[in-house]
Scaffold this motif. Structure first.
Motif, PDB file in Angstrom:
ATOM      1  N   ARG A   1     -71.047   0.124 -30.782  1.00  0.00           N
ATOM      2  CA  ARG A   1     -72.531   0.161 -30.264  1.00  0.00           C
ATOM      3  C   ARG A   1     -73.221   0.936 -31.406  1.00  0.00           C
ATOM      4  O   ARG A   1     -74.502   0.652 -31.537  1.00  0.00           O
ATOM      5  CB  ARG A   1     -72.333   1.176 -29.169  1.00  0.00           C
TER       6      ARG A   1
ATOM      7  N   ARG B   1     -76.769  -0.898 -32.615  1.00  0.00           N
ATOM      8  CA  ARG B   1     -78.145  -0.080 -32.600  1.00  0.00           C
ATOM      9  C   ARG B   1     -78.778  -0.215 -34.055  1.00  0.00           C
ATOM     10  O   ARG B   1     -79.751   0.350 -34.234  1.00  0.00           O
ATOM     11  CB  ARG B   1     -77.817   1.370 -32.302  1.00  0.00           C
TER      12      ARG B   1
ATOM     13  N   THR C   1     -72.099  -6.713 -27.061  1.00  0.00           N
ATOM     14  CA  THR C   1     -73.288  -6.337 -27.173  1.00  0.00           C
ATOM     15  C   THR C   1     -73.391  -5.142 -26.526  1.00  0.00           C
ATOM     16  O   THR C   1     -72.482  -4.375 -26.142  1.00  0.00           O
ATOM     17  CB  THR C   1     -74.317  -7.626 -26.197  1.00  0.00           C
ATOM     18  N   LEU C   2     -74.723  -4.484 -26.553  1.00  0.00           N
ATOM     19  CA  LEU C   2     -74.929  -3.174 -26.242  1.00  0.00           C
ATOM     20  C   LEU C   2     -74.746  -3.185 -24.494  1.00  0.00           C
ATOM     21  O   LEU C   2     -74.609  -2.154 -23.860  1.00  0.00           O
ATOM     22  CB  LEU C   2     -76.285  -2.829 -26.512  1.00  0.00           C
TER      23      LEU C   2
END
Length: 235
Positions: free
Chosen positions: A12, A16, A45-46
């Motif tokens: 993550r 970001r 993915t986030l």
């Protein structure tokens, strides 16, 4: 002390930085004497949730546990794929280009081009070198592969990399079981092509088969001057 459970914290943090998709990669079979070199990839993915309970580096799991986790990993990942390079390709190009080929085959199978790849270890074998090796680069590499970050022990720290290791290991193990049926006597259904005592004894007794990496210094086997492989004569 028990090993720390891997998480998506590292993944993550990378996402970001502005990446939409991150492929986490790990390999299996690099040091085996026979069978393919394999690379597994898992895309996150986030929006990807917490990894399935029990996901760890595949080396820390029993075969039964890996088998139970593999379908959960496939359902959880945003995308996933496994690529292989054969023993013949390892012989023709060398182990690192073969891993590169396996990794590019995995990327091609994802169905999505990742914006970044997180690769376990400290060496980027996925990106083609500025100068090709003496053996040459294998055909079929992606023309525009994504950038790569490496991370030592990523399979212990990043849950998505650990998940990729589970997919790579389970798929390669299944291939080795099938190859054991085609080439019995080497114990591949158990040793998966690695240098276990039963495998070494079989090499000395039977010599290598077509699925062995004949360019390697196989125990009990010598390469004569003409390049052919022959059994080592007993002393």
């Amino acid at each position: 002390m028990a090993a720390t459970r891997p998480s998506l914290r590292i993944a993550r943090a990378l996402l970001r930085e502005g990446y939409l998709t991150l492929a986490c990669a790990d390999e299996a079979g690099r040091g085996a004497l026979g069978g393919p070199a394999t690379v597994g990839m898992v895309v996150v993915t986030l929006e990807t949730g917490t990894a399935p309970t029990g996901v760890r580096d595949s080396k820390l799991l029993t075969p039964e546990h890996r088998q139970r986790l593999a379908p959960k990993v496939r359902r959880w990942a945003a995308a996933h794929a496994v690529g292989h390079a054969s023993a013949a390709e390892v012989d023709e190009f060398g182990i690192l280009p073969a891993l590169r080929l396996a990794g590019h085959r995995a990327m091609a199978g994802l169905g999505v081009r990742p914006d970044l790849v997180l690769l376990d270890g400290n060496h980027d074998y996925l990106s083609p070198p500025e100068q090709a090796s003496l053996l040459g680069e294998p055909p079929g590499l992606l023309a525009d592969p994504p950038p790569v970050r490496t991370l030592v022990k990523a399979d212990l720290r990043c849950a998505a990399t650990a998940a990729a290791s589970i997919l790579a290991k389970t798929e390669r193990d299944a291939l080795m079981v099938e190859l054991a049926r085609q080439h019995p006597g080497y114990g591949w259904e158990v040793n998966k092509g690695y240098a276990a005592p039963d495998h070494l004894a079989a090499l000395r007794l039977h010599g290598p088969c077509v699925e062995h990496r004949r360019s390697w210094s196989l125990p009990g086997v010598v390469a004569p001057a003409d390049g052919a492989t022959a059994l080592e004569s007993p002393s």
